[in-house]
Design an enzyme around this catalytic site. Structure first.
Site, short mmCIF file in Angstrom:
data_model
loop_
_atom_site.label_atom_id
_atom_site.label_comp_id
_atom_site.label_asym_id
_atom_site.label_seq_id
_atom_site.Cartn_x
_atom_site.Cartn_y
_atom_site.Cartn_z
N LYS A 36 0.84 -1.20 0.00
CA LYS A 36 0.00 0.00 0.00
C LYS A 36 0.87 1.25 0.00
CE LYS A 36 -3.82 -0.54 2.41
NZ LYS A 36 -4.47 -0.79 3.71
N ARG A 75 -3.31 -1.70 -6.37
CA ARG A 75 -2.56 -2.95 -6.21
C ARG A 75 -2.94 -3.91 -7.32
NH1 ARG A 75 -5.75 -4.45 -0.85
NH2 ARG A 75 -7.73 -4.98 -1.77
N HIS A 95 -5.67 -47.37 -6.00
CA HIS A 95 -5.90 -47.69 -7.41
C HIS A 95 -6.93 -46.75 -8.03
CE1 HIS A 95 -7.96 -49.88 -10.70
NE2 HIS A 95 -6.71 -50.18 -11.03
N ARG A 112 0.42 -48.60 -21.57
CA ARG A 112 0.36 -49.83 -20.77
C ARG A 112 -0.44 -50.87 -21.55
NH1 ARG A 112 -0.78 -46.39 -15.51
NH2 ARG A 112 -2.01 -45.37 -17.12
N GLU A 141 12.91 -48.29 -12.29
CA GLU A 141 11.95 -48.20 -11.18
C GLU A 141 12.40 -49.04 -9.99
OE1 GLU A 141 8.17 -49.66 -12.65
OE2 GLU A 141 9.20 -50.92 -14.10
N SER A 196 13.23 -44.63 -18.80
CA SER A 196 12.04 -43.91 -18.38
C SER A 196 11.84 -44.21 -16.90
CB SER A 196 10.83 -44.39 -19.19
OG SER A 196 9.66 -43.79 -18.69
N GLY A 249 10.05 -44.85 -13.77
CA GLY A 249 8.73 -45.15 -13.24
C GLY A 249 8.74 -44.72 -11.79
N THR A 250 8.42 -43.45 -11.58
CA THR A 250 8.67 -42.87 -10.25
C THR A 250 7.70 -43.38 -9.18
OG1 THR A 250 7.51 -40.94 -11.06
CG2 THR A 250 9.90 -40.80 -10.94
N ASN A 251 6.58 -43.95 -9.59
CA ASN A 251 5.69 -44.52 -8.57
C ASN A 251 6.39 -45.70 -7.88
OD1 ASN A 251 3.89 -42.69 -9.57
ND2 ASN A 251 2.55 -44.19 -10.54
P1 ADP Z 1 -8.06 -2.28 3.57
O1 ADP Z 1 -6.68 -2.77 3.36
O2 ADP Z 1 -8.88 -3.13 4.46
O3 ADP Z 1 -8.72 -1.90 2.28
P2 ADP Z 1 -7.48 0.52 3.91
O4 ADP Z 1 -6.35 0.97 4.75
O5 ADP Z 1 -7.23 0.54 2.45
O6 ADP Z 1 -7.91 -0.91 4.41
O7 ADP Z 1 -8.70 1.47 4.29
C1 ADP Z 1 -10.02 1.08 4.46
C2 ADP Z 1 -10.95 2.05 3.73
O8 ADP Z 1 -10.77 3.40 4.15
C3 ADP Z 1 -10.72 2.06 2.24
O9 ADP Z 1 -11.96 2.18 1.59
C4 ADP Z 1 -9.91 3.30 2.03
O10 ADP Z 1 -10.07 3.82 0.74
C5 ADP Z 1 -10.45 4.24 3.07
N1 ADP Z 1 -9.44 5.21 3.50
C6 ADP Z 1 -8.24 4.94 4.02
N2 ADP Z 1 -7.54 6.07 4.26
C7 ADP Z 1 -8.33 7.09 3.88
C8 ADP Z 1 -8.17 8.52 3.87
N3 ADP Z 1 -7.04 9.10 4.29
N4 ADP Z 1 -9.17 9.26 3.40
C9 ADP Z 1 -10.32 8.68 2.98
N5 ADP Z 1 -10.53 7.36 2.96
C10 ADP Z 1 -9.54 6.57 3.40
MG MG Z 2 -7.77 -0.89 0.99
MG MG Z 3 6.09 -50.00 -12.40
#
Ligand code: ADP
Ligand code: MG
Ligand code: MG
Length: 946
Positions: free
Chosen positions: A32, A345, A468, A591, A781, A800, A802-804
């Site tokens: 983040k 992300r 089996h 086989r 094997e 070849s 036969g790893t079993n």
């Molecule tokens: P999570 O990882 O559970 O998403 P976050 O840290 O991203 O947690 O935050 C939870 C919520 O709060 C999210 O919707 C995020 O956008 C919002 N949020 C976090 N910080 C702020 C901020 N400074 N202003 C407005 N909204 C925020």
């Molecule tokens: Mg978040």
């Molecule tokens: Mg065999």
């Protein structure tokens, strides 16, 4: 001294500290924090913030308190945010508010904690009301802070706040939170503070700095909360990483009706469609969207409410996707019409989406084919190739009274069909009645295979994941559940029962081979097929190109230098056709004994076994020859141009005979009833079967030993192979037969049998007047074969593994017994890391293989080496095969696509063209994201005063 805190304007310092390595930046600041920093640098509107590092968190875990200097650094960084936003933390007139957000290196959605609106106190509340003239919004924010602070920092249960709010709404007749007015929220604040006092035994803190300090500490602590620990265990994330803490100036989506908050994916994470998918709520804060307090709107509707912010949002997210070259999962807030980005992300996605997105992004020029191949996991490919239940229906069934029993999830996929309790019935209902059938047995044996093949799914009440039933089911890609111990099967009355419920023969059931759950009745399904999955086909074609790159492996002369080829195990022409369709470049194991079990052949096979003279045996074999020739002909035709390894007969002969118990019963009944006709024959048969009894049949008369005891059988088989290959060659098909001698333990065995077989091969090619390429080789094997590989390679042109069997004999475990009796305990106790029958044990079995290859190729540098055990479809084992110099891996046709991907990924992992490490955040050219002009960071329209 160590630096514990990095501000939004300290990109350079971060870059220096991490040597320009993006992965390390994420490690230090968490995903983040790194994302916020990267967006800020590139001029995306992000509220001013700072990040307390994961190192500080780890230090805190050690010391039990903040590391020295950390808090001072936080206070210093806060000053910088105050300057940027023009507000002051705790100021009675123009106060700054912040959020305190967790953020580890790998995203752990919802696992750790966040507190919003820190800095609100009775004093600052008054100040903001004066400056905004909006008491409703301020009291709404205040009550959120008290609740979040109470639950997150002091561990007060949610209900202590949710309950009174619900009661208040009910009393006032409000349906939704938006119905509450300023006075209402003011009253809620009063109620919450009361609850807080009662639960925490103290007042809600009126010192904003105390709030910040305690919230920071709470985020550190949440790293070791039960939720987070469980999640990391499940996902295999290290507990050592720690979480960062992001302190971000607040922007307010709950400010007014020109404000809002939302989450979105730059592409559809379920289907992969290249279309933004998201939700938003007007006049709401933070997690209201996810929490489902109100039904959010589709992101495209934002266009109608706030067109300018929407356009900017679309432009920014497009840039983010181009910049990170992957689908982004973003959070945003709009405050009085102004857009702020709060998180970006890499988005999690389904198997289907993963493949589509990877292929689309190559076509868009965003990523290379190497990267695309690396972005899809073998498991995802697996998921795409098995029929699947409709997810919602399945979830519902798990909690309904159709739930029947649970067993071991032996072979993944979904199956629905009518229950039959024996192989013949299952087969005939499938064939003549065209029913979908599920074969249910206490356990299965080789002569049940025809029933299993005809079935959509297999269920047994006994046996483990390598029994089996399990092995055969995986081989044929049939969903299978084994060892469902609560099920009682009454073969007499044709009914099974579990947990007080009964299912009769002919009733419908559903098997979820991925979880081991058994349901009564039918759960709706969706059936995928490779042909329709054009994106997957494209991706796998790229995978093959990667594996085929010459020079990927450095190796002595004669050894393969490309990546692994993928072949398949197939016994029948139709399996070979499927193998080829799925991309196999050879058959690594056919086989031949399955061919003996066909109902029209078994009597002849038995006659052959019972023959008293070599002449009588040859007569029976003469009858079998054309059958075998036809089978092989079909295989060569299906695999035109590719090698086909045919294993000569392997199992002990008694497997082809009726069981001793069954015969005894028949004899006794005949005697009792005084039936004379045929009695003598039956008695004789019983005698013979008794005579064939071995106390350890798997280590008895089988494999090459059987060939030496009765060479006529394999002589017939070799003749059939070469006649078929010759006929195919004459028809213009390129047949490449490779004859495999099973269970060799000493080269003397090969010296005894192989020349006889070669003589037949030569005789046939001479008779037919054709030439084609062929090889004679052996299975490795038995450990002794691996140890004496240098000798064995004098005769064997290919190995070849036969790893079993090699695993069974190296560990001295009988596979079925091990699974049933102690393997699970061994894994739970950490005596074994993994099930060695699923993943090659590199230290033992793997080293034997490595040694055998080295010694074998010393004798014969061009020795062809492969593996045909079940491990051939396991990605970790495939990696090992790549490293020790195998030419190919061979696996079930259904796992061929998985193996193709895994083979390419390991080629990339170890190849010359190693993955480029992600570049530094400053050195990344970031054409897309960075703008020459850095937009000035302001927190909101109303923050004018300095
Ligand atoms: P999570 O990882 O559970 O998403 P976050 O840290 O991203 O947690 O935050 C939870 C919520 O709060 C999210 O919707 C995020 O956008 C919002 N949020 C976090 N910080 C702020 C901020 N400074 N202003 C407005 N909204 C925020
Ligand atoms: Mg978040
Ligand atoms: Mg065999």
């Amino acid at each position: 001294m160590k630096k514990w805190v990095y501000r939004f304007d300290e990109v350079k310092a971060v870059d220096k500290k991490c040597g320009g390595d993006w992965d390390r930046v994420k490690g230090l600041l968490g995903g983040k924090g790194a994302g916020l920093l990267d967006m800020t640098r590139a001029g995306v509107p992000v509220p001013p913030f700072f990040t307390v590092t994961t190192e500080a968190c780890n230090e805190y875990q050690k010391l039990g308190k903040f590391p020295q200097g950390m808090w001072q650094e936080e206070l210093g960084a806060l000053k910088r945010i105050e300057k940027a936003s023009g507000k002051k933390f705790g100021d009675p007139v123009n106060p700054l508010l912040v959020s305190c957000r967790s953020g580890a290196k790998f995203s752990m959605p919802g696992m750790m904690d966040t507190v919003l609106n820190i800095g609100l106190t009775d004093t600052t509340v008054a100040g903001i009301i004066r400056s905004t003239g909006n008491p409703r919004f301020v009291y709404d924010s205040y009550r959120r802070l008290i609740e979040m602070f109470g639950t997150v920092v002091l561990g007060i249960p949610d209900e202590e706040f949710e309950g009174p709010l619900k009661a208040y709404k009910a009393k006032k007749g409000f349906a939704l939170d938006v119905d509450l007015q300023a006075e209402d929220w003011m009253e809620i604040v009063r109620i919450y503070r009361e609850a807080f006092r009662k639960q925490a035994g103290r007042e809600f803190p009126q010192d904003p700095f105390k709030q910040l300090e305690l919230a920071t500490e709470a985020v550190f602590k949440s790293w070791n909360g039960k939720r987070a620990v469980d999640y990391r265990n499940h996902e295999g994330i290290s507990h050592e990483l720690g979480t960062a803490v992001n302190i971000v100036s607040m922007v307010f989506g709950n400010r007014d009706n020109d404000s809002g908050t939302g989450v979105a994916f730059t592409r559809n994470p379920a289907t992969g469609a290249n279309k933004m998918m998201g939700d938003y709520l007007l006049n709401a804060q933070g997690e209201d969207v996810v929490a489902g307090i109100r039904n959010p709107d589709k992101i495209e509707n934002l266009k109608n409410h706030l067109p300018a912010a929407y356009a900017q949002f679309m432009a920014i997210t497009a840039r983010l996707e181009r910049h990170y070259r992957d689908v982004q999962d973003v959070e945003f807030t709009i405050e009085s019409g102004k857009l702020w980005m709060l998180q970006t992300r890499t988005a999690k996605r389904t198997a289907q989406a993963a493949v589509k997105i990877a292929v689309d992004m190559v076509h868009d020029g965003l990523i290379t084919t190497d990267e695309a191949v690396d972005r899809v996991t073998p498991d995802q490919v697996d998921t795409l190739l098995h029929p699947q239940f409709d997810v919602t229906a399945l979830k519902a069934a798990e909690h309904s009274d159709t739930y029947f029993a649970k067993g071991v999830n032996a072979s993944p996929g979904a199956a629905v069909g009518q229950v039959y309790f024996d192989a013949n019935k299952a087969e005939s209902m499938a064939k003549s009645e065209k029913q979908d059938v599920i074969m249910v047995r206490p356990f299965t044996k080789p002569d049940d295979v025809h029933g299993m093949i005809a079935a959509k799914g297999v269920l047994t009440s006994e046996g483990g994941a390598t029994s089996h039933a399990a092995v055969v089911a995986r081989q044929f890609g049939i969903p299978c559940i084994v060892g469902a111990a609560t099920i009682q099967i009454d073969l007499e009355r044709r009914v099974m029962s579990a947990g007080g419920k009964s299912i009769h023969e002919g009733d419908l059931i559903s098997l979820d081979g991925s979880t081991g759950n058994v349901f009564a009745g039918k759960i709706p399904m969706i059936e995928p097929s490779l042909k329709e999955q054009t994106d997957l086909i494209t991706l796998l074609k790229w995978a093959d190109e990667i594996s085929a790159r010459p020079g990927s492996r450095k190796a002595p002369k004669g050894w393969p230098t490309r990546g692994l080829q993928v072949w398949a195990n197939a016994d029948y022409p139709k399996d070979a056709r499927r193998a080829r369709e799925y991309g196999a470049h050879g058959i690594g194991l056919c086989r031949t004994e399955h061919m003996f079990f066909e109902p029209d052949r078994l009597p002849v096979v038995q006659e052959m076994i019972l023959a008293e003279s070599s002449a009588a045996r040859s007569r029976a074999l003469d009858v079998l020859l054309p059958f075998q020739r036809k089978d092989f002909d079909g295989l060569f035709e299906a695999m035109d141009g590719y090698p086909v390894i045919i294993r000569l007969i392997d199992p002990p002969l008694h497997e082809f005979m009726p069981s001793e118990e069954a015969l005894l019963e028949e004899v006794l009944t005949m005697r009792l009833r005084g039936e004379g006709t045929g009695l003598a024959e039956k008695e004789h048969l019983l005698q013979t079967v008794r005579g064939m009894h071995e106390s350890n049949p798997m280590m008895g008369l089988r494999g090459v030993r059987l060939s030496i005891a009765m060479p006529e059988i394999v002589e017939m088989q070799v003749r059939a192979i070469f006649e078929a290959a010759a006929d195919c060659t004459l028809r213009g098909i390129v047949a490449k037969p490779e004859v495999m001698i099973p269970l060799t333990g000493t080269v003397k065995e090969l010296e005894w049998i192989q020349p006889r077989l070669i003589r037949i091969a030569k005789a046939v090619t001479a008779e037919k007047g054709v030439n084609f390429h062929y090889k004679f080789g052996t299975m490795i094997e038995i450990p002794r074969a691996a140890v004496t590989a240098a000798e064995i390679a004098k005769l064997a042109e290919f190995f070849s593994f036969g790893t079993n069997d090699l695993t069974q004999m190296t560990y001295g475990y009988s596979r079925d017994d091990a699974e049933r009796n102690f393997l699970l305990t061994y894994i739970q106790e950490g005596i074994l890391e993994k099930n060695p029958f699923q993943t090659i044990d590199r230290d033992g079995v793997g080293r034997l293989m490595q040694m055998a290859i080295l010694d074998g190729r010393r004798t014969r540098p061009e020795l062809e080496v492969g593996i045909c055990g079940e491990h051939g479809g396991d990605p970790d084992s495939i990696e090992w095969c790549h490293l020790i110099g195998n030419d190919y891996v061979s696996c079930s046709p259904f796992r061929v696509p998985i193996a193709r991907l895994a083979a390419a990924q390991v080629t990339l992992k170890y190849g010359e063209s190693k993955k480029k490490t992600a570049k530094s955040i400053t050195s990344r050219s970031s054409k897309a994201l960075s703008k020459p002009r850095r937009s000035r960071v302001r927190s909101s329209k109303t923050s004018g005063r300095k």
